[in-house]
Each structure stands twice: as structure tokens, then as C-alpha cells.
Design a protein around this motif. Structure first.
Motif, short mmCIF file in Angstrom:
data_model
loop_
_atom_site.label_atom_id
_atom_site.label_comp_id
_atom_site.label_asym_id
_atom_site.label_seq_id
_atom_site.Cartn_x
_atom_site.Cartn_y
_atom_site.Cartn_z
N ALA A 6 41.15 -9.58 76.82
CA ALA A 6 40.03 -10.45 77.16
C ALA A 6 39.18 -11.23 76.22
O ALA A 6 38.53 -12.10 76.12
N SER A 7 39.88 -10.69 74.83
CA SER A 7 39.17 -11.23 73.59
C SER A 7 39.74 -12.67 73.30
O SER A 7 39.16 -13.50 72.41
N TRP A 8 40.88 -13.04 73.86
CA TRP A 8 41.19 -14.12 73.79
C TRP A 8 40.39 -15.47 74.52
O TRP A 8 40.18 -15.18 75.53
N ALA A 42 48.36 -1.90 55.55
CA ALA A 42 47.96 -3.27 55.68
C ALA A 42 47.14 -3.61 57.08
O ALA A 42 47.65 -2.77 57.99
N THR A 43 46.08 -4.15 57.02
CA THR A 43 45.45 -4.55 58.18
C THR A 43 45.66 -5.87 58.76
O THR A 43 45.20 -6.96 58.01
N ARG A 44 46.37 -6.16 59.75
CA ARG A 44 46.57 -7.39 60.33
C ARG A 44 46.57 -7.40 61.73
O ARG A 44 47.54 -7.33 62.53
N PRO A 45 45.41 -7.54 62.35
CA PRO A 45 45.13 -7.30 63.65
C PRO A 45 45.92 -8.58 64.47
O PRO A 45 45.79 -9.76 64.11
N VAL A 46 46.18 -8.19 65.58
CA VAL A 46 47.09 -9.22 66.46
C VAL A 46 46.25 -9.63 67.80
O VAL A 46 46.80 -10.22 68.62
N SER A 47 44.99 -9.26 67.75
CA SER A 47 44.06 -9.81 68.72
C SER A 47 43.03 -10.09 67.94
O SER A 47 42.21 -9.41 67.10
N PRO A 48 41.92 -11.00 68.86
CA PRO A 48 40.54 -11.38 68.35
C PRO A 48 39.62 -9.95 68.35
O PRO A 48 38.96 -10.06 67.46
N TYR A 49 40.03 -9.36 69.41
CA TYR A 49 39.08 -8.15 69.24
C TYR A 49 39.40 -7.07 68.16
O TYR A 49 38.42 -6.77 67.44
N GLY A 50 40.43 -6.89 67.63
CA GLY A 50 40.81 -6.44 66.50
C GLY A 50 40.34 -7.07 65.17
O GLY A 50 39.78 -6.44 64.31
N VAL A 51 40.34 -8.49 65.25
CA VAL A 51 39.47 -8.95 64.18
C VAL A 51 38.28 -8.68 63.96
O VAL A 51 37.52 -8.47 62.83
N THR A 52 37.34 -8.66 65.23
CA THR A 52 36.06 -8.32 65.22
C THR A 52 35.99 -6.74 64.61
O THR A 52 34.68 -6.52 64.00
N LYS A 53 36.62 -5.97 65.20
CA LYS A 53 36.32 -4.40 64.69
C LYS A 53 36.70 -4.53 63.31
O LYS A 53 35.93 -3.61 62.49
N LEU A 54 37.66 -5.11 62.86
CA LEU A 54 37.98 -4.93 61.26
C LEU A 54 36.81 -5.55 60.58
O LEU A 54 36.14 -5.16 59.70
N ALA A 55 36.22 -6.77 61.02
CA ALA A 55 35.28 -7.38 60.42
C ALA A 55 33.93 -6.40 60.41
O ALA A 55 33.20 -6.38 59.32
N GLY A 56 33.63 -5.61 61.51
CA GLY A 56 32.73 -4.42 61.46
C GLY A 56 32.92 -3.59 60.52
O GLY A 56 31.93 -3.09 59.74
N GLU A 57 33.94 -3.08 60.28
CA GLU A 57 34.49 -2.12 59.33
C GLU A 57 33.99 -2.71 57.79
O GLU A 57 33.38 -1.72 57.20
N THR A 70 51.06 -1.29 87.35
CA THR A 70 51.25 -2.69 86.62
C THR A 70 51.61 -2.18 84.89
O THR A 70 50.68 -1.88 84.75
N LEU A 71 52.80 -2.50 84.56
CA LEU A 71 52.90 -1.96 83.38
C LEU A 71 53.66 -3.19 82.61
O LEU A 71 54.27 -4.02 82.81
N TYR A 72 52.84 -3.52 81.21
CA TYR A 72 53.21 -4.55 80.60
C TYR A 72 54.20 -4.06 79.17
O TYR A 72 54.10 -3.12 78.76
N LYS A 87 50.08 -11.08 74.91
CA LYS A 87 49.53 -11.20 73.81
C LYS A 87 48.41 -10.11 73.14
O LYS A 87 47.59 -9.95 74.01
N GLY A 88 48.76 -9.70 71.97
CA GLY A 88 47.59 -8.85 71.32
C GLY A 88 48.09 -7.53 71.58
O GLY A 88 47.29 -6.54 70.86
N ASP A 89 49.03 -7.13 72.26
CA ASP A 89 49.21 -5.59 72.52
C ASP A 89 50.49 -5.31 71.41
O ASP A 89 51.21 -5.79 70.95
N VAL A 90 49.88 -4.11 70.77
CA VAL A 90 50.56 -3.64 69.72
C VAL A 90 51.69 -2.96 70.35
O VAL A 90 51.69 -2.11 71.27
N VAL A 91 53.12 -2.68 69.68
CA VAL A 91 54.12 -2.12 70.17
C VAL A 91 54.00 -0.69 69.73
O VAL A 91 54.25 0.09 70.60
N HIS A 92 53.92 -0.27 68.61
CA HIS A 92 53.67 1.06 68.21
C HIS A 92 52.45 1.51 67.45
O HIS A 92 52.26 0.75 66.49
#
Lengths: 55, 322
Positions: free
Chosen positions: B88-90, B142-157, B204-206, B272-277
Motif C-alpha cells: 500500500a506504500s506505492w 547494504a540497505t536498498r529498500p525496494v518499497s516506499p515503506y522500506g524507504v520511510t523505515k530506513l529514514a526513521g533509522e 492467495t499467494l504472491y 512490486k516491493g516484495d523481497v525474495v529472501h
């Protein structure tokens, strides 16, 4: 849950950050903004969008 | 000790509040009930804490609340509040994420400077790492978030680190790896999977189910928070994982086992934004705060199943579609 009087004393208006008064009908009142904040089941609701304008 | 828990009505915040009260601490909870999921579920999360005479609760938003009063006499701040949800962060709702995850964090940090807080623990997320082949993830990966949500949590950090370095505010950042257990949000995978399997519905599985995660039981997350607050460490950033890497397909088999039913799975493309592992190296948390995950996946899933089965039909309905 207690929500003690000490806590009610230190809460402030989310709009102007000023002091709130605890009213006789158990609500929180901001004189400066003329807003009344509800206290529901002992929980102060300090959200501007849910506040009522004072009469 | 006196603690302030933000996001106190949420999954982790409410579980942490209960544990702090159980341990004899005084707790003030704050939550603004963002509408990401039903308020009734959050009210239910609060029930136990509200029975305690050592608990205060205020409905307020960190975005505009005057925080100095809430921080009076507080020793520990557990900043669990956030706008959740990777998908939902997109798009148009990003403002909600930047306000609640970045601006709210900055306001809280400013307020902590003026108070006499002895530790602020910030709830971060493995989503700050993003997709990486560098496994297991260590705190220096390395921190390279793949979702806007991850970007905001990293900014908070980063904000937390800045206030620690520049002003000496005692802080610890905890990067949670996929948390599950009783009170898990209704949109999260295990909650949906277990409910669906119990109801005989379709899951439902993505993705193909071969994506793997380091799943962490909520009690272990709670224990990590309490240990981080009490330990004489500051300025640290720690991975908090569950100790094992397991694929979603393996989880589904386990859910079949503990429910006695075969999960019915409908597969969809990866989002989009789902991390694989994800897999956490938690050796630093062990060294600095004595963190060791204690609850394995079978036990943890069984406890989440027990919780879901204990809820009345109204609350299950409030969780929405699986």
C-alpha cells in the motif's frame, strides 16, 4: 487502567500545544482553540479531527 | 521503570505493553488508530493492558500531539508506531507513510531530547535491506529498500542515529524480521493462511512460494525490546530474527499439519516491493543484548492458530477477506 489525574494534567492541545482543562462533564477543553476533546472510557482522545467546537 | 509505548494498540505494541506490565513496569500507551485495519481488532489488543492499574492510554497522533507531557518521568520509549504495509506504500498514499514513519519519528526524537529518557528503542524492519544476495543479512549489509515503506523505515533509522550521535540520545534500533504470532495484523501472510485453511477457503499467494523468510515470533521481538532498553548499549542497530530460514511452501505444509486441513493455494505473480529472501544474522544482538530467539515456527504457528480460534465471529469478520 488508571489514566491518573497526573496524566490529565500534563496533556496538551494537539492544535496549539496549550494546556487543557478537565471539565466537570469529564472532557478536556482548550480555551485558546475553543475545542472540546472527549474522554472515552477513560481514554483522552486528542485528535483534532474528532474534537468538538465549544459552544 | 516507566515506559511510553507508541503504536500501543497494534500487534507488537500491545504485546510489548502487556509484557512490560507483567514485569512490573508502568506503561503509557499512545495510538491514533490509523485505519489500515479494523479498530475493533486494536481495541481487542488493548483489553488485557487496560485491566492493569499501571496502564495509561491516550488516543493521539505523533504527528501533532504535544509529546512533552506524555514523556514526563518516562525512562524507556518504545517507538512501535508506524504506517504498515509494503504494497500500500506505492502511489497516492505515500504521504501517510512519510508523515507517520518519518515526521512522527522526528517529532518524538525532538521531544525525547527535552525529556530525561534513558533509552529509545526504534522498531525498524528487515525491509530496509531490500533484495540482496548478501545473505545472511548483517547490520553492515547494504540497505536498498525496494518499497516506499522500506524507504520511510530506513529514514526513521537514520533520524534515530543522528539524534544519538549529535545529541547523545540513548537509542537502539531493532530490525524486525517478519513478525508473527497472536494479534498479527489481518493482512499479514500467516494470519491469512491460517484463517483461510481453518475456514476451508483459498489462500492467495504472491510468487511461487519458494521465497524464504526469517520468521520471528512476537514474544521474541518483545524480549528483544525489553533487553535493548535495559542493556547498557546505545547507538546500536541490531537484527532481530527468528533463527531459521523457511520457504513459504514449507510454512503452508506446517499450517496444514497444525490445522489438520490441506491449505488450498491460488498462486499470483510476485508483487512490486516484495523481497525474495530474508535471513538475519543475529549474532550482534546476542552479543550486545543477549538476544536468542526462543520460539520455533511450529509452536509459534500453533499459538497464532489458538489465538485466531479464540476470537469471536465479529472480530474474525472484521479482519476482512483472506
Amino acid at each position: 487502567m488508571k489514566n491518573d489525574p497526573g496524566l490529565l494534567d500534563v496533556l496538551a492541545c494537539p492544535s496549539c500545544k496549550g494546556r487543557l482543562q478537565y471539565t466537570s462533564d469529564e472532557k478536556l477543553f482548550c480555551d485558546a482553540c475553543r475545542l472540546v476533546f472527549d474522554v472515552k472510557d477513560g481514554v483522552p482522545v486528542l485528535l483534532v479531527e474528532e474534537a468538538e467546537p465549544a459552544d | 521503570m516507566k515506559a511510553l509505548v507508541t503504536g500501543a494498540a497494534g500487534f507488537v505494541g500491545s504485546s510489548l505493553s502487556d509484557a512490560l506490565l507483567q514485569a512490573g513496569h508502568e506503561v503509557t500507551g499512545v495510538d491514533c488508530f490509523v485505519d489500515y485495519y479494523a479498530r475493533a481488532l486494536k481495541e481487542d489488543n488493548l483489553k488485557k493492558a487496560r485491566q492493569s492499574s499501571s496502564y495509561n492510554f491516550v488516543e493521539a497522533s505523533l504527528v501533532d500531539a504535544e509529546l512533552s507531557g506524555l514523556l514526563e518521568g518516562v525512562d524507556w520509549v518504545f517507538h512501535q508506531a508506524a504506517q504498515a504495509g509494503v504494497r500500500a506504500s506505492w502511489g497516492a498514499d505515500f504521504r501517510i507513510y512519510s508523515d507517520n514513519n518519518v515526521y512522527a519519528t522526528q517529532r518524538l526524537l525532538e521531544a525525547c531530547l527535552a525529556a530525561s529518557v534513558s533509552k529509545l528503542v526504534y522498531a525498524s524492519s528487515s525491509s530496509v535491506y531490500g533484495d540482496t544476495r548478501d545473505l545472511p543479512m548483517t547490520e553492515s549489509s547494504a540497505t536498498r529498500p525496494v518499497s516506499p515503506y522500506g524507504v520511510t523505515k530506513l529514514a526513521g533509522e537514520h533520524l534515530v542515529s543522528l539524534y544519538s550521535v549529535n545529541y547523545g540520545l540513548p537509542t537502539v534500533v531493532l530490525r524486525y524480521f517478519t513478525v508473527y504470532g497472536p494479534r498479527q495484523r489481518p493482512d499479514m501472510a500467516f494470519n491469512r493462511f491460517i484463517r483461510s485453511t481453518l475456514e476451508g477457503g483459498e489462500i492467495t499467494l504472491y510468487g511461487d512460494g519458494e521465497q524464504s523468510r526469517d520468521f520471528t515470533f512476537v514474544d521474541d521481538i518483545v524480549a528483544a525490546n525489553m533487553a535493548a532498553a535495559a542493556a547498557p548499549v546505545t547507538g546500536e542497530l541490531l537484527n532481530i530474527g527468528g533463527g531459521s530460514r523457511i520457504t513459504v511452501n514449507e510454512v503452508l505444509a506446517l499450517i496444514g499439519d497444525i490445522t489438520g486441513r490441506e491449505p488450498q493455494v491460488k498462486r499470483h505473480d510476485k508483487q512490486k516491493g516484495d523481497v525474495v529472501h530474508t535471513v538475519a544474522d543475529t549474532s550482534r544482538a546476542l552479543e550486545l543484548i543477549g538476544y536468542k530467539p526462543a520460539v520455533g515456527l511450529r509452536e509459534g504457528l500453533s499459538r497464532e492458530r489458538d489465538w485466531l480460534q479464540s476470537l469471536d465471529a465479529g472480530l474474525i469478520a472484521a479482519m476482512g477477506a483472506v
